[in-house]
Scaffold this motif. Structure first.
Motif, PDB file in Angstrom:
ATOM      1  N   ARG A   1      -2.704   1.310 -11.258  1.00 23.95           N
ATOM      2  CA  ARG A   1      -2.297   0.278 -12.209  1.00 23.95           C
ATOM      3  C   ARG A   1      -2.483  -1.094 -11.576  1.00 23.95           C
ATOM      4  NH1 ARG A   1       1.840   4.035 -12.939  1.00 23.95           N
ATOM      5  NH2 ARG A   1       3.172   2.857 -11.499  1.00 23.95           N
ATOM      6  N   ASN A   2      -3.076  -2.006 -12.335  1.00 26.01           N
ATOM      7  CA  ASN A   2      -3.330  -3.372 -11.870  1.00 26.01           C
ATOM      8  C   ASN A   2      -3.947  -3.381 -10.471  1.00 26.01           C
ATOM      9  OD1 ASN A   2      -3.415  -6.118 -11.647  1.00 26.01           O
ATOM     10  ND2 ASN A   2      -1.207  -6.459 -11.881  1.00 26.01           N
ATOM     11  N   PRO A   3      -5.122  -2.767 -10.308  1.00 25.38           N
ATOM     12  CA  PRO A   3      -5.711  -2.626  -8.969  1.00 25.38           C
ATOM     13  C   PRO A   3      -6.043  -3.958  -8.302  1.00 25.38           C
ATOM     14  CG  PRO A   3      -7.329  -2.082 -10.654  1.00 25.38           C
ATOM     15  CD  PRO A   3      -6.011  -2.216 -11.349  1.00 25.38           C
ATOM     16  N   ARG A   4      -6.344  -4.997  -9.080  1.00 21.83           N
ATOM     17  CA  ARG A   4      -6.698  -6.291  -8.485  1.00 21.83           C
ATOM     18  C   ARG A   4      -5.526  -6.893  -7.711  1.00 21.83           C
ATOM     19  NH1 ARG A   4     -11.545  -7.976 -10.830  1.00 21.83           N
ATOM     20  NH2 ARG A   4     -12.099  -6.794 -12.704  1.00 21.83           N
ATOM     21  N   ARG A   5      -4.315  -6.503  -8.074  1.00 23.60           N
ATOM     22  CA  ARG A   5      -3.142  -6.969  -7.339  1.00 23.60           C
ATOM     23  C   ARG A   5      -2.629  -5.906  -6.366  1.00 23.60           C
ATOM     24  NH1 ARG A   5       2.650  -7.327 -10.126  1.00 23.60           N
ATOM     25  NH2 ARG A   5       2.309  -5.099  -9.899  1.00 23.60           N
ATOM     26  N   ASN A   6      -2.540  -4.660  -6.841  1.00 26.91           N
ATOM     27  CA  ASN A   6      -1.850  -3.630  -6.060  1.00 26.91           C
ATOM     28  C   ASN A   6      -2.666  -3.080  -4.896  1.00 26.91           C
ATOM     29  OD1 ASN A   6       0.499  -3.780  -7.575  1.00 26.91           O
ATOM     30  ND2 ASN A   6      -0.256  -2.340  -9.109  1.00 26.91           N
ATOM     31  N   ILE A   7      -3.994  -2.999  -5.026  1.00 28.27           N
ATOM     32  CA  ILE A   7      -4.798  -2.504  -3.904  1.00 28.27           C
ATOM     33  C   ILE A   7      -4.715  -3.460  -2.708  1.00 28.27           C
ATOM     34  CG2 ILE A   7      -7.127  -1.964  -3.106  1.00 28.27           C
ATOM     35  CD1 ILE A   7      -5.892   0.212  -4.830  1.00 28.27           C
ATOM     36  N   PRO A   8      -4.940  -4.781  -2.903  1.00 26.08           N
ATOM     37  CA  PRO A   8      -4.776  -5.702  -1.760  1.00 26.08           C
ATOM     38  C   PRO A   8      -3.374  -5.654  -1.158  1.00 26.08           C
ATOM     39  CG  PRO A   8      -5.992  -6.785  -3.515  1.00 26.08           C
ATOM     40  CD  PRO A   8      -5.485  -5.495  -4.094  1.00 26.08           C
ATOM     41  N   ARG A   9      -2.353  -5.593  -2.011  1.00 24.88           N
ATOM     42  CA  ARG A   9      -0.988  -5.514  -1.486  1.00 24.88           C
ATOM     43  C   ARG A   9      -0.791  -4.242  -0.668  1.00 24.88           C
ATOM     44  NH1 ARG A   9       3.430  -7.414  -6.063  1.00 24.88           N
ATOM     45  NH2 ARG A   9       2.855  -9.627  -6.124  1.00 24.88           N
ATOM     46  N   GLY A  10      -1.298  -3.144  -1.190  1.00 27.38           N
ATOM     47  CA  GLY A  10      -1.152  -1.875  -0.479  1.00 27.38           C
ATOM     48  C   GLY A  10      -1.791  -1.915   0.896  1.00 27.38           C
ATOM     49  N   LEU A  11      -2.970  -2.536   0.992  1.00 26.37           N
ATOM     50  CA  LEU A  11      -3.664  -2.628   2.281  1.00 26.37           C
ATOM     51  C   LEU A  11      -2.841  -3.439   3.279  1.00 26.37           C
ATOM     52  CD1 LEU A  11      -7.310  -3.309   1.051  1.00 26.37           C
ATOM     53  CD2 LEU A  11      -6.439  -1.194   2.029  1.00 26.37           C
ATOM     54  N   VAL A  12      -2.367  -4.609   2.850  1.00 28.21           N
ATOM     55  CA  VAL A  12      -1.607  -5.471   3.758  1.00 28.21           C
ATOM     56  C   VAL A  12      -0.286  -4.817   4.159  1.00 28.21           C
ATOM     57  CG1 VAL A  12      -0.361  -7.652   3.943  1.00 28.21           C
ATOM     58  CG2 VAL A  12      -2.641  -7.614   2.976  1.00 28.21           C
ATOM     59  N   TYR A  13       0.433  -4.284   3.190  1.00 28.03           N
ATOM     60  CA  TYR A  13       1.723  -3.670   3.501  1.00 28.03           C
ATOM     61  C   TYR A  13       1.552  -2.491   4.465  1.00 28.03           C
ATOM     62  CZ  TYR A  13       3.685  -6.353  -0.426  1.00 28.03           C
ATOM     63  OH  TYR A  13       4.091  -7.365  -1.259  1.00 28.03           O
ATOM     64  N   ALA A  14       0.499  -1.707   4.270  1.00 25.34           N
ATOM     65  CA  ALA A  14       0.270  -0.553   5.143  1.00 25.34           C
ATOM     66  C   ALA A  14       0.012  -1.001   6.580  1.00 25.34           C
ATOM     67  CB  ALA A  14      -0.900   0.279   4.626  1.00 25.34           C
ATOM     68  N   VAL A  15      -0.848  -2.018   6.750  1.00 31.13           N
ATOM     69  CA  VAL A  15      -1.168  -2.496   8.099  1.00 31.13           C
ATOM     70  C   VAL A  15       0.058  -3.099   8.764  1.00 31.13           C
ATOM     71  CG1 VAL A  15      -2.531  -4.140   9.443  1.00 31.13           C
ATOM     72  CG2 VAL A  15      -3.609  -2.862   7.594  1.00 31.13           C
ATOM     73  N   VAL A  16       0.812  -3.917   8.027  1.00 33.19           N
ATOM     74  CA  VAL A  16       1.997  -4.565   8.605  1.00 33.19           C
ATOM     75  C   VAL A  16       3.066  -3.530   8.959  1.00 33.19           C
ATOM     76  CG1 VAL A  16       3.903  -6.147   8.140  1.00 33.19           C
ATOM     77  CG2 VAL A  16       1.576  -6.781   7.485  1.00 33.19           C
ATOM     78  N   LEU A  17       3.323  -2.609   8.035  1.00 34.75           N
ATOM     79  CA  LEU A  17       4.346  -1.587   8.265  1.00 34.75           C
ATOM     80  C   LEU A  17       3.999  -0.724   9.472  1.00 34.75           C
ATOM     81  CD1 LEU A  17       6.805   0.189   7.483  1.00 34.75           C
ATOM     82  CD2 LEU A  17       5.263   1.453   5.963  1.00 34.75           C
ATOM     83  N   VAL A  18       2.804  -0.136   9.446  1.00 36.48           N
ATOM     84  CA  VAL A  18       2.420   0.762  10.529  1.00 36.48           C
ATOM     85  C   VAL A  18       2.195  -0.013  11.823  1.00 36.48           C
ATOM     86  CG1 VAL A  18       0.701   2.446  11.285  1.00 36.48           C
ATOM     87  CG2 VAL A  18       1.474   2.436   8.914  1.00 36.48           C
ATOM     88  N   GLY A  19       1.654  -1.227  11.729  1.00 37.83           N
ATOM     89  CA  GLY A  19       1.470  -2.049  12.917  1.00 37.83           C
ATOM     90  C   GLY A  19       2.796  -2.367  13.596  1.00 37.83           C
ATOM     91  N   ALA A  20       3.824  -2.669  12.809  1.00 37.89           N
ATOM     92  CA  ALA A  20       5.148  -2.928  13.381  1.00 37.89           C
ATOM     93  C   ALA A  20       5.703  -1.684  14.074  1.00 37.89           C
ATOM     94  CB  ALA A  20       6.105  -3.395  12.281  1.00 37.89           C
ATOM     95  N   ILE A  21       5.452  -0.529  13.473  1.00 37.32           N
ATOM     96  CA  ILE A  21       5.880   0.736  14.090  1.00 37.32           C
ATOM     97  C   ILE A  21       5.158   0.930  15.426  1.00 37.32           C
ATOM     98  CG2 ILE A  21       5.805   3.254  13.868  1.00 37.32           C
ATOM     99  CD1 ILE A  21       6.165   2.830  10.828  1.00 37.32           C
ATOM    100  N   TYR A  22       3.854   0.690  15.443  1.00 37.68           N
ATOM    101  CA  TYR A  22       3.084   0.819  16.683  1.00 37.68           C
ATOM    102  C   TYR A  22       3.617  -0.105  17.768  1.00 37.68           C
ATOM    103  CZ  TYR A  22      -0.632   3.368  14.161  1.00 37.68           C
ATOM    104  OH  TYR A  22      -1.352   4.280  13.446  1.00 37.68           O
ATOM    105  N   LEU A  23       3.851  -1.360  17.403  1.00 38.33           N
ATOM    106  CA  LEU A  23       4.294  -2.339  18.384  1.00 38.33           C
ATOM    107  C   LEU A  23       5.620  -1.910  19.013  1.00 38.33           C
ATOM    108  CD1 LEU A  23       4.298  -5.015  19.886  1.00 38.33           C
ATOM    109  CD2 LEU A  23       5.191  -6.106  17.803  1.00 38.33           C
ATOM    110  N   PHE A  24       6.578  -1.569  18.169  1.00 40.12           N
ATOM    111  CA  PHE A  24       7.900  -1.196  18.685  1.00 40.12           C
ATOM    112  C   PHE A  24       7.829   0.086  19.516  1.00 40.12           C
ATOM    113  CE2 PHE A  24      12.128   0.855  17.997  1.00 40.12           C
ATOM    114  CZ  PHE A  24      12.867  -0.040  18.768  1.00 40.12           C
ATOM    115  N   CYS A  25       7.113   1.082  19.012  1.00 39.47           N
ATOM    116  CA  CYS A  25       7.079   2.375  19.696  1.00 39.47           C
ATOM    117  C   CYS A  25       6.267   2.320  20.996  1.00 39.47           C
ATOM    118  CB  CYS A  25       6.515   3.452  18.770  1.00 39.47           C
ATOM    119  SG  CYS A  25       7.600   3.842  17.370  1.00 39.47           S
ATOM    120  N   THR A  26       5.148   1.599  21.005  1.00 43.38           N
ATOM    121  CA  THR A  26       4.370   1.511  22.253  1.00 43.38           C
ATOM    122  C   THR A  26       5.103   0.660  23.294  1.00 43.38           C
ATOM    123  OG1 THR A  26       3.061  -0.349  21.368  1.00 43.38           O
ATOM    124  CG2 THR A  26       2.132   1.868  21.158  1.00 43.38           C
TER     125      THR A  26
END
Length: 452
Positions: free
Chosen positions: A205-230
């Protein structure tokens, strides 16, 4: 989908020791740099996804921005990267589970475990993608909870010798800038998969908004997990050169830290590691099966690959062919170089395959907006950030070429370069003789399935 395919527990369990062998106690800094690179690379993908929401994702972006032949090469490189990811993960689950069971006196050959995992993967794929996604989501939630909990415990206890900012400084690299550059190969590998949501442009739904958001949120979320855990992993061992040598030599350092800091979590840590590896295996396998199905449907591979089982409703033959390929590579390489080394080698190669895809997508972004949509052209988003993304992704490649690393890492970039040359030659031939087939081939290599 993007977060699950990155496999946070897999990356936290098995990539820091590969980074530490090059960058030492600067391992968390390498992950920070890799996250910054992923976010900047994501800018070009997001800009293209807003204008061209398509299941073809990178193929579509590069074809529209650069040309069909370059798009074909892009699709081929995506196919190579994800095809190698499945046997890499099967080898890893065999190695890790074997060592885990051995700690409890249970001796099961790694190859038996890998074959059992391959059988379960095949069963889930044959029964349909819906069940696979549900399994992956549950596993993702559980693995993240476990790795964050242990990391909190390590940091709360002050690590081995107290907390410090040393792991966040590039000067902590034991091999200097070359160590950071070569370590980024596995830092970038940890983020491979963040782009997966781009293929859902026709199913969101609304891919022009949600796909970019999904990409950024995924990188930030998982990146923060990597930083803290490493960071927790590094201070958990200690930041001295000797401690980092122990980390680099440990096939399962997160399990070792669990024994030392929270022995009551041993079972949870083991299960989280196994589940994370398996989730990545299933997700990547589904993507390759989808491509084989589409190629069979278009007549570029035997049409039997496109036959849908009337009972299961899935392309069962394509599932079995992919499983056979993955098992063959896993077993052959596993007995040749060892299962964990198989993961390390295939992980490096597939990273070198995906990096040119990121380069080409950002080149396409610059050309697309400058030539086709000049009214939307913005220098920062469509020149500065794409150029910076390309430069940042040059770092791990440069570090793998100079100083010349030990064999066989010294020839991995050239092997991928040979694949690019072969794909370019095929694209040139198809472009001259059968341009329509070139277009279809590029689409299916990129994972397009219009019947999905």
């Amino acid at each position: 989908m993007s977060a699950a395919l990155m496999g946070p527990a897999v990356s936290v369990y098995f990539n820091p020791q590969l980074v530490a062998a090059q960058a030492g106690s600067a391992t968390p800094f390498v992950f920070v740099l890799s996250m910054a690179a992923a976010l900047i690379v994501a800018n070009g993908i997001m800009e293209m996804a807003r204008e061209l929401p398509s299941a073809g994702a990178f193929y579509t972006y590069v074809t529209r921005g650069v040309g069909a032949r370059t798009g074909f090469v892009t699709g081929g490189l995506m196919f190579l990267a994800y095809a190698l990811l499945v046997p890499a993960e099967l080898a890893l689950i065999g190695s890790y589970t074997h060592d885990l069971l051995a700690q409890h006196g249970i001796r099961v050959p790694w190859v038996v475990i890998s074959l059992v995992a391959a059988a379960l993967m095949t069963l889930l794929s044959a029964r349909g993608i819906g069940g696979s996604i549900k399994v992956a989501l549950v596993m993702f939630s559980c693995e993240v909870a476990v790795i964050l909990l242990l990391s909190v415990i390590i940091v709360a206890k002050g690590g081995a010798h107290g907390l410090s900012a040393t792991p966040l400084l590039p000067t902590s690299s034991t091999k200097g800038l070359s160590g950071i550059a070569l370590g980024m190969v596995y830092g970038v590998l940890s983020f491979v998969g963040f782009e997966a949501a781009a293929t859902l442009g026709e199913e969101t739904r609304n891919p022009r908004r949600n796909i970019p958001r999904g990409l950024v949120y995924a990188v930030v979320l998982v990146g923060a997990i990597y930083l803290f855990c490493t960071y927790a992993e590094t201070v958990g061992f200690g930041t001295s050169d000797g401690a980092m040598a122990q980390l680099a030599a440990d096939a399962a350092p997160f399990t070792t830290l669990g024994h030392a800091y929270a022995p009551w979590m041993d079972l949870l840590i083991g299960l989280a590691g196994v589940s994370s590896i398996f989730a990545v295996t299933v997700n990547s396998n589904n993507g390759i099966v989808r491509i084989l199905y589409a190629m069979g449907r278009e007549g570029m591979l035997p049409r039997r690959l496109a036959v849908v089982s009337p009972r299961l409703g899935t392309p069962a033959f394509a599932v079995y062919v992919q499983a056979a390929f993955a098992v063959l590579v896993t077993v052959a390489m596993g007995f040749w170089v060892g299962p964990f080394t198989t993961y390390a080698y295939l992980g490096a190669v597939l990273t070198f395959a995906i990096i040119p895809v990121y380069w080409l997508t950002n080149v396409a972004c610059m050309r697309f907006f400058r030539k086709q949509h000049p009214e939307q052209f913005r220098p920062l988003r469509h020149v500065v950030l794409p150029v910076l993304a390309i430069v940042l992704m040059v770092i791990p490649v440069y570090g793998s070429v100079w100083p010349v690393p030990a064999a066989p890492y010294d020839w991995f970039p050239y092997a991928v370069l040979g694949c690019i040359a072969l794909l370019a030659a095929v694209a040139a031939g198809l472009g001259r003789r059968r341009p329509e087939l070139l277009r279809r081939a590029g689409e299916v290599l990129a994972g397009v399935d219009e019947s999905a």
